[in-house]
Design an enzyme around this catalytic site. Structure first.
Site, PDB file in Angstrom:
ATOM      1  N   SER A 152       0.824  -1.211   0.000  1.00 39.10           N
ATOM      2  CA  SER A 152       0.000   0.000   0.000  1.00 39.10           C
ATOM      3  C   SER A 152       0.853   1.253   0.000  1.00 39.10           C
ATOM      4  CB  SER A 152      -0.861   0.048   1.260  1.00 39.10           C
ATOM      5  OG  SER A 152      -1.680  -1.060   1.349  1.00 39.10           O
ATOM      6  N   HIS A 189      -1.995  -3.076  -6.880  1.00 39.42           N
ATOM      7  CA  HIS A 189      -2.542  -2.664  -5.592  1.00 39.42           C
ATOM      8  C   HIS A 189      -4.060  -2.840  -5.587  1.00 39.42           C
ATOM      9  CE1 HIS A 189      -3.342   0.573  -2.383  1.00 39.42           C
ATOM     10  NE2 HIS A 189      -2.977  -0.551  -1.800  1.00 39.42           N
ATOM     11  N   GLU A 210      -4.797  -0.605  -8.880  1.00 41.27           N
ATOM     12  CA  GLU A 210      -3.766   0.317  -9.354  1.00 41.27           C
ATOM     13  C   GLU A 210      -2.607  -0.532  -9.867  1.00 41.27           C
ATOM     14  OE1 GLU A 210      -4.449   4.206  -6.498  1.00 41.27           O
ATOM     15  OE2 GLU A 210      -3.243   2.577  -5.692  1.00 41.27           O
ATOM     16  N   ASN A 240      -4.282   6.137  -2.105  1.00 45.18           N
ATOM     17  CA  ASN A 240      -3.815   6.394  -0.741  1.00 45.18           C
ATOM     18  C   ASN A 240      -3.116   7.744  -0.605  1.00 45.18           C
ATOM     19  OD1 ASN A 240      -4.918   4.163   0.374  1.00 45.18           O
ATOM     20  ND2 ASN A 240      -3.069   2.917   0.333  1.00 45.18           N
TER      21      ASN A 240
HETATM   22  N1  LIG Z   1      -5.621  -4.077   4.403  1.00 43.56           N
HETATM   23  C1  LIG Z   1      -5.774  -3.329   3.319  1.00 43.56           C
HETATM   24  O1  LIG Z   1      -6.768  -2.597   3.158  1.00 43.56           O
HETATM   25  C2  LIG Z   1      -4.736  -3.391   2.218  1.00 43.56           C
HETATM   26  C3  LIG Z   1      -5.048  -2.889   0.943  1.00 43.56           C
HETATM   27  C4  LIG Z   1      -4.108  -2.990  -0.092  1.00 43.56           C
HETATM   28  C5  LIG Z   1      -2.870  -3.543   0.163  1.00 43.56           C
HETATM   29  N2  LIG Z   1      -2.562  -4.013   1.420  1.00 43.56           N
HETATM   30  C6  LIG Z   1      -1.235  -4.609   1.619  1.00 43.56           C
HETATM   31  O2  LIG Z   1      -1.380  -6.026   1.574  1.00 43.56           O
HETATM   32  C7  LIG Z   1      -0.400  -6.627   2.454  1.00 43.56           C
HETATM   33  C8  LIG Z   1      -1.107  -7.595   3.417  1.00 43.56           C
HETATM   34  O3  LIG Z   1      -2.061  -6.851   4.191  1.00 43.56           O
HETATM   35  P1  LIG Z   1      -3.274  -7.568   4.928  1.00 43.56           P
HETATM   36  O4  LIG Z   1      -4.168  -6.471   5.405  1.00 43.56           O
HETATM   37  O5  LIG Z   1      -3.832  -8.673   4.082  1.00 43.56           O
HETATM   38  O6  LIG Z   1      -2.506  -8.207   6.195  1.00 43.56           O
HETATM   39  P2  LIG Z   1      -2.852  -9.522   7.064  1.00 43.56           P
HETATM   40  O7  LIG Z   1      -2.113  -9.350   8.336  1.00 43.56           O
HETATM   41  O8  LIG Z   1      -4.334  -9.754   7.099  1.00 43.56           O
HETATM   42  O9  LIG Z   1      -2.206 -10.747   6.226  1.00 43.56           O
HETATM   43  C9  LIG Z   1      -0.815 -10.958   6.075  1.00 43.56           C
HETATM   44  C10 LIG Z   1      -0.605 -12.472   5.934  1.00 43.56           C
HETATM   45  O10 LIG Z   1       0.761 -12.717   5.512  1.00 43.56           O
HETATM   46  C11 LIG Z   1       1.223 -13.863   6.182  1.00 43.56           C
HETATM   47  N3  LIG Z   1       2.692 -13.842   6.185  1.00 43.56           N
HETATM   48  C12 LIG Z   1       3.532 -13.044   6.882  1.00 43.56           C
HETATM   49  N4  LIG Z   1       4.805 -13.344   6.630  1.00 43.56           N
HETATM   50  C13 LIG Z   1       4.794 -14.375   5.739  1.00 43.56           C
HETATM   51  C14 LIG Z   1       5.816 -15.139   5.110  1.00 43.56           C
HETATM   52  N5  LIG Z   1       7.113 -14.914   5.319  1.00 43.56           N
HETATM   53  N6  LIG Z   1       5.441 -16.104   4.244  1.00 43.56           N
HETATM   54  C15 LIG Z   1       4.125 -16.343   3.999  1.00 43.56           C
HETATM   55  N7  LIG Z   1       3.121 -15.655   4.578  1.00 43.56           N
HETATM   56  C16 LIG Z   1       3.451 -14.685   5.444  1.00 43.56           C
HETATM   57  C17 LIG Z   1       0.608 -13.744   7.583  1.00 43.56           C
HETATM   58  O11 LIG Z   1       0.601 -14.994   8.254  1.00 43.56           O
HETATM   59  C18 LIG Z   1      -0.801 -13.237   7.251  1.00 43.56           C
HETATM   60  O12 LIG Z   1      -1.721 -14.312   7.044  1.00 43.56           O
HETATM   61  C19 LIG Z   1       0.346  -5.473   3.122  1.00 43.56           C
HETATM   62  O13 LIG Z   1       1.536  -5.219   2.408  1.00 43.56           O
HETATM   63  C20 LIG Z   1      -0.628  -4.318   2.988  1.00 43.56           C
HETATM   64  O14 LIG Z   1      -0.027  -3.061   2.993  1.00 43.56           O
HETATM   65  C21 LIG Z   1      -3.483  -3.977   2.449  1.00 43.56           C
END
Ligand SMILES: NC(=O)c1ccc[n+]([C@@H]2O[C@H](COP(=O)([O-])OP(=O)(O)OC[C@H]3O[C@@H](n4cnc5c(N)ncnc54)[C@H](O)[C@@H]3O)[C@@H](O)[C@H]2O)c1
Length: 283
Positions: free
Chosen positions: A118, A139, A151, A189
């Site tokens: 993000s 994204h 995006e 964002n």
């Molecule tokens: N939450 C949002 O609205 C949003 C929107 C767009 C992008 N993002 C991006 O997406 C990414 C994930 O965000 P999220 O909200 O889904 O987080 P989340 O915490 O719900 O999920 C992250 C997952 O990654 C897993 N993980 C961590 N390290 C790992 C590894 N080494 N190998 C395999 N799996 C691993 C964790 O166990 C977890 O299940 C971030 O980079 C975030 O910035 C989030």
């Protein structure tokens, strides 16, 4: 967390016929975003491998996907109920670099890497690999199955072919792609996060209650959620990590200044809906 933890893998396939360039997708991280991306990629005919750190997390992802599909089926087949019967991981530059660097050594040459970050520069993540031309940003928005926008981020090194393939992939997923440069926050964002922080600052100055600010933006600007409701929905920790990262990059920019109130709530573990309390309380 290291690449060595990538040991639990679950495979999902769909029988839908496909002709597009991307057929096989690997999603790293089956949390909020990864599960949603897996769902839309599988539903549009891709073979998807979902990777996370434990079998328990993958079970939770699968249950979440099932629940989401049931809700969609219920909506889609409301009149006919019988008819309804390589991308996420935590937002941390070093973790993402370690992951992509390890994947770079084992993935076939033609594999395109894309990050769903993000707020981190795609160029910095890609620099850990030797495939700068086959690296871009994709994204997605939460909840992935509902939100139409993707995006597509083209760095100065992303090839036109890679970019076109990612745009095509987004369309095959049923999403609407927009082109973004590799600048902080891309488009959405970059506009949304400073707005959310300004709402916080307005409240911190005592110029409006959070309830009034939320109502004002919903009724006055036509937004579906007020800024404090949106903070709680996105997660206060996520917003804090974005703003802290940008503040580090541009300490002079007042739009990227941290908020004492946000820091306090995060320190207290009040992260929003996911923990039952943020700016508001949830049952
Ligand atoms: N939450 C949002 O609205 C949003 C929107 C767009 C992008 N993002 C991006 O997406 C990414 C994930 O965000 P999220 O909200 O889904 O987080 P989340 O915490 O719900 O999920 C992250 C997952 O990654 C897993 N993980 C961590 N390290 C790992 C590894 N080494 N190998 C395999 N799996 C691993 C964790 O166990 C977890 O299940 C971030 O980079 C975030 O910035 C989030």
């Amino acid at each position: 967390m290291t690449f060595a933890t990538l040991q639990f893998v679950r495979k999902m396939t769909s029988s839908a016929a496909r002709t597009a360039a991307i057929k096989h997708v690997t999603v790293i991280g089956g949390g909020l975003m990864g599960a949603g991306i897996t769902q839309v990629a599988a539903a549009t005919g891709h073979t998807v491998v979902l990777v996370d750190t434990s079998e328990d997390i993958l079970k939770k992802s699968a249950t979440g996907i099932e629940g989401s599909l049931t809700r969609i089926a219920k909506k889609k087949f409301a009149d006919k109920p019988e008819a309804g019967q390589e991308f996420a991981i935590v937002e941390n530059l070093k973790t993402k670099q370690e992951l992509f660097s390890a994947l770079d050594k084992v993935a076939p040459n033609h594999t395109i890497f894309a990050s769903n970050t993000s707020s981190l520069p795609i160029t910095d993540i890609a620099s850990s690999t030797a495939r700068l031309d086959r690296f871009g940003g994709l994204h997605f928005f939460n909840p992935v199955p509902m939100m139409k926008l993707v995006e597509v981020i083209k760095t100065s090194q992303t090839s036109q072919e890679t970019f076109d393939t990612l745009v095509d992939f987004s369309r095959v997923l049923g999403k609407h792609p927009v082109l973004c440069k590799d600048t902080p926050g891309f488009i959405v964002n970059r506009l949304l996060v400073p707005y959310l922080m300004e709402a916080l600052r307005l409240h911190e100055r005592g110029h409006g209650s959070k309830e009034d600010i939320d109502v004002a933006m919903k009724l006055g600007a036509g937004y579906p959620m007020g800024p404090f409701e949106l903070h709680d929905y996105v997660g206060l920790d996520t917003l804090k990590s974005i703003i802290d990262g940008w503040n580090k990059m541009e300490p002079e920019n007042p739009l990227f200044a941290p908020s004492p109130l946000l820091n306090k709530l995060v320190a207290e573990g009040k992260l929003g809906k996911k923990t039952g309390e943020g700016f508001y309380k949830y049952k």
